[in-house]
Design a protein around this motif. Structure first.
Motif, PDB file in Angstrom:
ATOM      1  N   VAL A 139       8.876   0.591   0.485  1.00 30.10           N
ATOM      2  CA  VAL A 139       8.270   0.630   1.606  1.00 30.10           C
ATOM      3  C   VAL A 139       8.940   1.441   2.700  1.00 30.10           C
ATOM      4  CG1 VAL A 139       7.541  -1.984   1.339  1.00 30.10           C
ATOM      5  CG2 VAL A 139       9.597  -1.074   2.852  1.00 30.10           C
ATOM      6  N   GLU A 140       7.969   1.737   3.971  1.00 24.93           N
ATOM      7  CA  GLU A 140       8.592   2.080   4.914  1.00 24.93           C
ATOM      8  C   GLU A 140       9.028   1.887   5.884  1.00 24.93           C
ATOM      9  OE1 GLU A 140       8.887   5.858   5.131  1.00 24.93           O
ATOM     10  OE2 GLU A 140       9.177   6.848   7.127  1.00 24.93           O
TER      11      GLU A 140
ATOM     12  N   GLY B 171      -2.138  -9.171  -0.049  1.00 24.80           N
ATOM     13  CA  GLY B 171      -3.681  -8.930   0.325  1.00 24.80           C
ATOM     14  C   GLY B 171      -3.892  -8.553   1.426  1.00 24.80           C
ATOM     15  N   ALA B 172      -3.207  -8.679   2.536  1.00 22.64           N
ATOM     16  CA  ALA B 172      -3.334  -8.136   3.721  1.00 22.64           C
ATOM     17  C   ALA B 172      -3.804  -6.204   3.688  1.00 22.64           C
ATOM     18  CB  ALA B 172      -1.877  -8.166   4.724  1.00 22.64           C
ATOM     19  N   HIS B 173      -2.307  -6.474   3.053  1.00 23.48           N
ATOM     20  CA  HIS B 173      -2.552  -4.448   2.776  1.00 23.48           C
ATOM     21  C   HIS B 173      -4.296  -4.113   1.768  1.00 23.48           C
ATOM     22  CE1 HIS B 173      -1.737  -0.314   1.029  1.00 23.48           C
ATOM     23  NE2 HIS B 173      -1.725  -0.896  -0.212  1.00 23.48           N
ATOM     24  N   PHE B 174      -4.762  -4.860   0.981  1.00 29.45           N
ATOM     25  CA  PHE B 174      -5.967  -4.906  -0.115  1.00 29.45           C
ATOM     26  C   PHE B 174      -7.059  -4.601   1.528  1.00 29.45           C
ATOM     27  CE2 PHE B 174      -3.614  -4.945  -3.756  1.00 29.45           C
ATOM     28  CZ  PHE B 174      -3.247  -3.338  -4.393  1.00 29.45           C
TER      29      PHE B 174
ATOM     30  N   GLU C  16       0.141   6.581   6.993  1.00 28.30           N
ATOM     31  CA  GLU C  16      -0.669   5.169   8.265  1.00 28.30           C
ATOM     32  C   GLU C  16      -0.141   3.439   7.260  1.00 28.30           C
ATOM     33  OE1 GLU C  16      -4.974   4.032   8.352  1.00 28.30           O
ATOM     34  OE2 GLU C  16      -4.777   6.048   8.028  1.00 28.30           O
ATOM     35  N   VAL C  17       0.166   2.522   8.241  1.00 30.34           N
ATOM     36  CA  VAL C  17       0.728   1.150   8.069  1.00 30.34           C
ATOM     37  C   VAL C  17      -0.144   0.607   8.264  1.00 30.34           C
ATOM     38  CG1 VAL C  17       2.282  -0.452   9.244  1.00 30.34           C
ATOM     39  CG2 VAL C  17       2.692   2.266   9.462  1.00 30.34           C
ATOM     40  N   SER C  18      -0.301  -0.073   7.040  1.00 31.47           N
ATOM     41  CA  SER C  18      -0.847  -0.796   6.356  1.00 31.47           C
ATOM     42  C   SER C  18      -0.685  -2.503   7.118  1.00 31.47           C
ATOM     43  CB  SER C  18      -1.455  -1.319   5.233  1.00 31.47           C
ATOM     44  OG  SER C  18      -0.312  -1.660   4.489  1.00 31.47           O
ATOM     45  N   VAL C  19       0.308  -2.890   7.045  1.00 30.36           N
ATOM     46  CA  VAL C  19       1.171  -3.509   7.398  1.00 30.36           C
ATOM     47  C   VAL C  19       2.158  -4.013   8.330  1.00 30.36           C
ATOM     48  CG1 VAL C  19       2.028  -5.893   6.773  1.00 30.36           C
ATOM     49  CG2 VAL C  19      -0.366  -5.031   5.563  1.00 30.36           C
TER      50      VAL C  19
ATOM     51  N   SER D  41      -6.564   9.723   5.023  1.00 29.50           N
ATOM     52  CA  SER D  41      -6.283  10.783   4.314  1.00 29.50           C
ATOM     53  C   SER D  41      -5.733  11.080   4.340  1.00 29.50           C
ATOM     54  CB  SER D  41      -7.165  11.851   5.479  1.00 29.50           C
ATOM     55  OG  SER D  41      -6.453  11.833   6.557  1.00 29.50           O
ATOM     56  N   ARG D  42      -4.420   9.702   4.851  1.00 26.19           N
ATOM     57  CA  ARG D  42      -2.100  10.043   4.976  1.00 26.19           C
ATOM     58  C   ARG D  42      -2.241   8.557   3.910  1.00 26.19           C
ATOM     59  NH1 ARG D  42      -3.938  10.388  10.140  1.00 26.19           N
ATOM     60  NH2 ARG D  42      -4.458   8.438  10.436  1.00 26.19           N
ATOM     61  N   PRO D  43      -1.195   8.589   3.416  1.00 26.34           N
ATOM     62  CA  PRO D  43      -0.695   7.854   2.562  1.00 26.34           C
ATOM     63  C   PRO D  43      -0.610   6.418   3.216  1.00 26.34           C
ATOM     64  CG  PRO D  43       1.036   9.531   2.741  1.00 26.34           C
ATOM     65  CD  PRO D  43      -0.783  10.511   3.552  1.00 26.34           C
ATOM     66  N   CYS D  44      -0.543   5.591   2.558  1.00 26.40           N
ATOM     67  CA  CYS D  44      -0.768   4.232   3.637  1.00 26.40           C
ATOM     68  C   CYS D  44       0.673   3.548   2.719  1.00 26.40           C
ATOM     69  CB  CYS D  44      -1.696   3.134   2.892  1.00 26.40           C
ATOM     70  SG  CYS D  44      -2.262   1.849   4.087  1.00 26.40           S
ATOM     71  N   VAL D  45       1.181   2.738   4.246  1.00 19.61           N
ATOM     72  CA  VAL D  45       2.849   1.816   3.684  1.00 19.61           C
ATOM     73  C   VAL D  45       2.718   0.871   4.607  1.00 19.61           C
ATOM     74  CG1 VAL D  45       3.929   3.903   3.031  1.00 19.61           C
ATOM     75  CG2 VAL D  45       3.801   3.190   5.651  1.00 19.61           C
ATOM     76  N   VAL D  46       3.965   0.538   3.942  1.00 22.17           N
ATOM     77  CA  VAL D  46       4.010  -1.112   4.596  1.00 22.17           C
ATOM     78  C   VAL D  46       5.333  -0.828   5.500  1.00 22.17           C
ATOM     79  CG1 VAL D  46       4.472  -3.430   4.762  1.00 22.17           C
ATOM     80  CG2 VAL D  46       3.255  -2.800   3.198  1.00 22.17           C
TER      81      VAL D  46
END
Length: 524
Positions: free
Chosen positions: A261-262, A226-229, A281-284, A239-244
């Motif tokens: 996850v990364e 939910g936080a990621h979305f 790119e870090v979302s969480v 423009s970059r892939p998004c990871v936790v």
């Protein structure tokens, strides 16, 4: 329709009788000894726990050398009404902690003296000042994710006649054992079904009521998603892939099940908006580390990285304000009605305050605080001296309390909170001894309620209780901690209050006060 209703009522009555019989069985030490004397039962518990992943890694680099987490062999009786109360209060506690974290001026005032004595508190206050201070970000407008475990113990001094459930602390960072408690519950469900005497009338419905399922792993994952979305919704043109990102110690032992996850350390960099790690790119950013001094090495490099994460738009779990909200000084201050009413209306404040134990700041000059300090010096067995942050040091009990209180200047005592000691019920618990033999000991238990909270600015996206954990230890063991061998991961078996309290009154002897004894005599 009438016949179906009668069958439903009949089933409920049968299940209630079964729960009462099983409760009395698990509360009887001799019965527990008799049941756990069966080696096949012990082997089934151990095999089931290993198969479900209730393990840790003594050497995280050697994944083939997993060891079983210390566990109980049977569930531990726990008062059903108190468990339900803890679950029902969960969302209010979650909302309270978010409101506290969003009120930085209040926290700066409350933690001003504490920050001078406690290194982590002081550093976090500095980060908040630079990131959220004048001209900085507004925390209440961020996407916020809190994953919490709220810990409670029962107090026999209140017992049946009062409000026996008392809050010990609320963990705002690295709340652990969510999956282990969940998996051990299913192991115990299987063992009870297989080995309890058939005469107890065990049914699936009885176990569903008394051995509640914990879905904390799924709930925590859903909160992270939910936080990621919510983050992704604010940055749709990435423009970059998004990871936790999981921020963990190199020797982290409490890992389980691989996740997409990364996990990285040391090369974080931040731009005006995004937190970027290895081109992703870090979302969480989820912190498994960062709650006690030994985890910051090299010191300045680690704190610089922590501030870079905080300054970015990545969702922090916990954010620096949320981590500060978990300080013991904040918990103690919220015990004061006027302060609690700053965040909650009177009705909800009253419900939460029923779970508060007496706490004081020993560095305070108030008459109440100084009276408590004097009492703790003269009768230390009735008090606990607690450090501010999770994992930063051991609790102080008994003769250590007057020694510590007498060895510091008054202002230096801001490092601690003095809490009136809880007298938890004693129940039988079966565990493995050092040589692998079964030991049925007199134990006390601590209930943890896992909760998640996600907000996108002013909009609350998720606020729910997602599971539970019980940890038990020998009744004469002061310090907690599963990994250090003081406690075990356990499972609550919910016992009707009218059975639980008379039974623990016999186990606890003079721990029960006169009022409680009158209540119990009335039941009999």
């Amino acid at each position: 329709m009438a016949e179906a209703k009668r069958r439903k009522t009949g089933n409920a009555e049968t299940e209630e009788v079964a729960v009462r019989l099983i409760s009395q069985f698990l509360l009887a030490e001799e019965r527990v000894k008799e049941l756990t004397s069966k080696r096949e039962l012990v082997d089934d518990v151990l095999a089931g726990a290993v198969a479900r992943g209730v393990v840790m890694y003594p050497n995280p680099e050697a994944k083939s050398q997993a060891a079983l987490v210390p566990i109980s062999l049977l569930p531990t009786p726990f008062a059903a009404d108190c468990y339900l109360q803890a679950v029902e209060l969960g969302p209010t506690f979650h909302e309270l902690m978010d409101k506290v974290a969003c009120d930085l001026p209040w926290m700066r005032q409350v933690l001003h003296e504490t920050g001078k004595m406690d290194a982590i508190c002081g550093r976090l206050l500095g980060i908040c000042e630079r990131v959220y201070g004048s001209g900085g970000k507004e925390h209440c407008r961020d996407v916020r994710l809190n994953i919490m475990r709220n810990d409670f113990m029962l107090d026999t001094r209140s017992g049946l006649g009062g409000h026996p459930m008392k809050q010990i602390e609320i963990n705002m960072i690295a709340a652990s054992f969510s999956t282990h408690g969940q998996d051990l519950t299913e192991t115990h469900r299987y063992v009870l079904t297989k080995y309890l005497p058939k005469s107890l009338g065990l049914t699936p419905g009885a176990l569903a009521a008394a051995l509640p399922t914990s879905r904390s792993a799924e709930g925590i994952a859903a909160a992270m998603a939910g936080a990621h979305f919510a983050y992704s919704g604010r940055r749709p043109l990435r423009s970059r892939p998004c990871v936790v990102l999981f921020v963990a110690d190199e020797d982290e032992k409490n890992e389980k099940k691989p996740c997409a996850v990364e996990r990285a350390a040391g090369d974080e960099q931040s731009s005006a908006k995004a937190l970027v790690v290895d081109g992703r790119e870090v979302s969480v950013a989820y912190f498994r580390s960062g709650y006690w001094p030994g985890q910051f090495s090299p010191l300045e490099g680690c704190w610089s990285a922590r501030e870079a994460v905080e300054a970015s738009e990545a969702v922090k779990c916990p954010s620096a304000p949320a981590q500060l909200a978990g300080m013991k000084k904040v918990q103690q201050t919220l015990c004061e009605p006027a302060e609690l009413h700053r965040f909650l209306d009177a009705d909800r404040a009253r419900l939460l305050s029923q779970t508060f134990a007496r706490q004081v700041d020993p560095s305070s000059s108030s008459a109440d605080a100084q009276q408590a300090v004097s009492a703790a010096k003269s009768e230390p067995a009735n008090w606990v001296l607690k450090p501010q942050v999770e994992g930063s040091g051991e609790l102080f009990f008994d003769d250590d309390i007057p020694r510590v209180l007498g060895s510091r200047a008054q202002e230096q005592l801001a490092e601690f909170i003095l809490m009136e000691r809880i007298r938890p019920p004693v129940t039988p618990s079966a565990v493995l001894g050092p040589s692998g033999d079964v030991v049925v000991r007199s134990s006390v238990a601590e209930l943890g309620i896992f909760g998640t909270f996600v907000a996108d600015g002013q909009q609350v996206v998720r606020n729910e209780v997602v599971g539970h954990l019980l940890r038990s230890k020998g009744k004469h063991t002061n310090q907690g901690g599963v990994f250090v061998g003081n406690a075990v991961v356990d499972v609550p078996f919910l016992v009707p209050r009218e059975i639980f309290w008379p039974s623990v009154a016999q186990q606890n002897g003079n721990h029960c006060n006169t009022h409680l004894q009158r209540e119990l005599n009335g039941i009999r």
